[in-house]
Design an enzyme around this catalytic site. Structure first.
Site, mmCIF file in Angstrom:
data_model
loop_
_atom_site.group_PDB
_atom_site.id
_atom_site.type_symbol
_atom_site.label_atom_id
_atom_site.label_comp_id
_atom_site.label_asym_id
_atom_site.label_seq_id
_atom_site.Cartn_x
_atom_site.Cartn_y
_atom_site.Cartn_z
ATOM 1 N N ARG A 69 1.102 -2.238 -5.071
ATOM 2 C CA ARG A 69 0.181 -1.762 -6.105
ATOM 3 C C ARG A 69 -0.535 -0.492 -5.669
ATOM 4 O O ARG A 69 -1.142 0.174 -6.480
ATOM 5 C CB ARG A 69 -0.826 -2.852 -6.456
ATOM 6 C CG ARG A 69 -0.213 -3.896 -7.365
ATOM 7 C CD ARG A 69 -1.234 -4.927 -7.748
ATOM 8 N NE ARG A 69 -0.626 -6.257 -7.673
ATOM 9 C CZ ARG A 69 -1.298 -7.375 -7.564
ATOM 10 N NH1 ARG A 69 -2.615 -7.343 -7.493
ATOM 11 N NH2 ARG A 69 -0.683 -8.520 -7.517
ATOM 12 N N VAL A 70 -0.502 -0.172 -4.389
ATOM 13 C CA VAL A 70 -1.125 1.069 -3.951
ATOM 14 C C VAL A 70 -0.191 2.229 -4.274
ATOM 15 O O VAL A 70 -0.609 3.298 -4.681
ATOM 16 C CB VAL A 70 -1.453 1.009 -2.454
ATOM 17 C CG1 VAL A 70 -1.843 2.370 -1.934
ATOM 18 C CG2 VAL A 70 -2.578 0.027 -2.225
#
Lengths: 516, 133
Positions: free
Chosen positions: A367-368
């Protein structure tokens, strides 16, 4: 040392010694078994305070208060509980459980209490950190922006991990979860990252093998192994990840980067379930207690990237979860997936197909994302992701073979090549610059003419050639993290030369076979 | 549940005997004894008695202190220790004495869940610990 000196120093010691008589709070063991003790008295004890149990023989065992009840206190015993009997004395220590932290623990194998188990002598550290610490708050953090290089092509290219991120490694048994984590540790050599490997309920033989491998590769110089073996009590397994995290937090507070691996949290949940059930807490789904989510969330919240005023240190967490027959919708896997910033999903099918690391590119996410990627990698990997996604969509058609249009065929060929390129052996992490060069070649279609079977050999040839002729390109990628236009051109020429050579060799071999 | 039963019985007896004197009290005790006999609970009497004592002490605000010494102590010494406990707890104190030769010398006093270890054995242990460090 003379006799006189001995007597004198003894005398001095005795003079300095003062007997102190003070009021102590004591309780009595009412009930003991399975690593749990019920203690009466201790009316003013704190939750999660350390207790000192004294056996009839005078040995001391430590415990931690977990339950405060109306007439008694429930505590887990950290260590041997066989010698404890009903009626034994229990003393308050007025301290929360803490572990030694600092340089002294680096390069060591310790148990969750911070005691050495590698036979290299006692750990002497001035600093101690409590095992349970509140995670850093919002204003003390900053967003994740630096890559934590794992040295594994498929991870660094498609699901990059940032410093301060929490990335779950999930998969069935025997899919290479631990191998992935160990490779990530080995790749931190010379990168000024402290690594902590927490083995929870693992076989001692496995831990010994890992330590030997880390020593062999020199990774033990910057690594601490915290081991709560399968034969030790569940209480030790329960505190192990918190202890490992505290050891990492010390370095994070000093402004360093830390990588912590929890191997694995499913066993941690099982250990916590055992303790909870023995303490007679009500069971919930899959018999786990109601607070099993909080147990993992408060641990993983402690992973952080601190802001620059606080030193800018980071703690990256790689928790591992073992699934049963690929079931990621079980209780613990769903919990941990929802807590972490993405997951690396390993599949048995892929593993036996020979795709190793057996990473499912469809189900794995970070998700980063590309915020934690070097510019050079971002440049070459963007296309790769698109191609792979399209390949997965079209893969089913490949089964029907013949009547495919050229575009689809090309897509399938490209996909097969990328998949082949992303394979990587165990214990062989790659530098970012080398990853960039091979991924550049695959993503831009330079390898379309090389047969899939020859790709592994081609990769090796490319690396050798790059080292010989394109050393400046590799160095500049490593240093600046960017792939400049000039470097790109040079890289392209080297790749084209090699491909051409490959074609000629292929052609010559074909002719030879024809003559026969 | 056995332990709980002792507590319940003791509480019942204590409540029933509250404010009763002479004949009335005799009746309560007789009834209670009959009840115990009928329900085969006579073996619980020692437990009930200690519980009863505890109930009495808590109700009256008295602290029961256990004093263990290596040899019999003089009344004045016991008084001193009782005063010490009194200042610590700010409550009335009843001292029970006991002897234990293993203490070597000195005394140990226990009250509520506190302990003050003034024995020679404890101090020797402390000294041993310090010297071995």
């Amino acid at each position: 040392m003379s006799y006189d000196h001995l007597v004198k120093s003894l005398q001095k010691q005795l003079e300095d010694w003062q007997s102190d008589v003070k009021e102590e709070t004591v309780g009595e063991v009412i009930e003991v078994g399975d690593g749990i003790a019920k203690v009466s008295g201790l009316s003013d004890v704190m939750a999660s305070e350390m207790l000192e149990f004294e056996t009839k023989a005078g040995d001391k065992v430590y415990g931690v208060v977990l339950n405060l009840e109306e007439y008694s206190v429930g505590a887990t015993i950290l260590g041997e509980y066989a010698a404890l009997k009903e009626g034994d004395k229990v003393k308050r220590t007025k301290r929360i459980l803490e572990v030694p932290v600092g340089e002294a623990v680096v390069g060591r194998v310790v148990n969750p209490l911070g005691q050495a188990i590698d036979g290299k002598g006692e750990i002497k550290s001035k600093d101690h950190y409590p095992v349970e610490k509140i995670a850093p708050g919002v204003i003390t953090r900053q967003s994740v922006f630096q890559p934590l290089e794992t040295g594994i092509k498929v991870i660094d290219a498609i699901i990059p991990i940032g410093k301060g991120q929490r990335e779950l490694i999930i998969g069935d048994r025997q899919t290479g979860k631990t191998a992935l984590a160990i490779d990530a540790i080995i790749n931190q050599a010379g990168k000024d990252v402290i690594c902590i490997y927490v083995a929870i309920g693992q076989k001692e033989s496995k831990v010994a093998r890992i330590v030997a491998k880390l020593e062999e590769t020199g990774a033990m110089d910057y690594t601490t192994v915290v081991s709560a073996g399968a034969s030790e009590s569940a209480a030790l397994s329960y505190i192990a990840p918190y202890a490992g995290c505290s050891m990492g937090e010390y370095f994070m507070d000093k402004g360093k980067d830390v990588l912590v691996i929890y191997d694995d949290l499913s066993k941690h949940a099982v250990a916590y379930r055992q303790i909870s059930l023995l303490l007679k807490r009500p069971p919930g789904r899959e018999a786990y207690p109601g607070d099993v989510f909080y147990v993992h969330s408060r641990l993983l919240e402690r992973a952080a990237k601190m802001n620059d005023e606080l030193g800018g240190g980071s703690l990256t967490a790689l928790p591992i979860i073992e699934t049963q027959a690929g079931d990621i919708s079980a209780y613990i896997p769903t919990n941990v997936i929802s807590i972490t910033d993405g997951q690396i999903f390993l599949e048995t099918d892929l593993f036996y197909k020979g795709v190793r690391p057996a990473l499912s590119t469809g189900l794995s996410v970070s998700r980063v994302g590309s915020a934690a990627q070097k510019k050079a990698m971002k440049k070459v990997a963007g296309k790769l992701k698109m191609d792979l996604a399209q390949y997965r969509e079209m893969e089913a058609f490949a089964q029907f073979g013949s009547d495919l249009d050229d575009a689809t065929k090309q897509l399938l060929d490209r996909g097969a090549r990328i998949t082949e390129i992303l394979k990587q052996g165990q214990f062989s992490p790659l530098l970012q610059s080398k990853q960039v060069s091979i991924i550049y070649a695959a993503a831009n279609g330079h390898l379309d003419k090389v047969p899939v079977a020859n790709l592994a050999a081609f990769e090796q040839k490319l690396f050798t050639k790059m080292e010989a002729e394109g050393k400046d390109v590799l160095d500049s990628i490593e240093k600046s993290g960017e792939l400049s236009d000039g470097d790109e051109q040079k890289l392209k020429t080297i790749i084209d030369d090699l491909v051409e050579l490959e074609e000629k060799v292929e052609g010559a071999e074909d002719k030879k076979e024809d003559k026969k | 549940m056995k332990k709980n039963q002792v507590k319940i019985l003791a509480a019942a007896l204590y409540e029933a005997s509250q404010g009763k004197k002479g004949k009335e009290l005799d009746i309560v005790i007789a009834n209670f004894s009959n009840y115990l006999a009928e329900h085969h609970l006579v073996s619980m009497i020692p437990g009930i008695l200690t519980e009863l004592e505890k109930l009495h002490f808590t109700a009256e605000g008295i602290v029961a202190a256990e004093l263990t010494s290596s040899e019999e102590l003089a009344q004045a010494e016991i008084k001193k220790i009782a005063d010490l406990v009194k200042t610590n707890t700010k409550q009335e104190v009843v001292v029970k004495t006991d002897t234990d030769e293993d203490l070597v010398g000195g005394a140990v006093v226990k009250y509520n869940d506190k302990i003050i270890d003034m024995s020679i054995r404890h101090q020797l242990n402390n000294l041993a610990k310090q010297l071995s460090n």
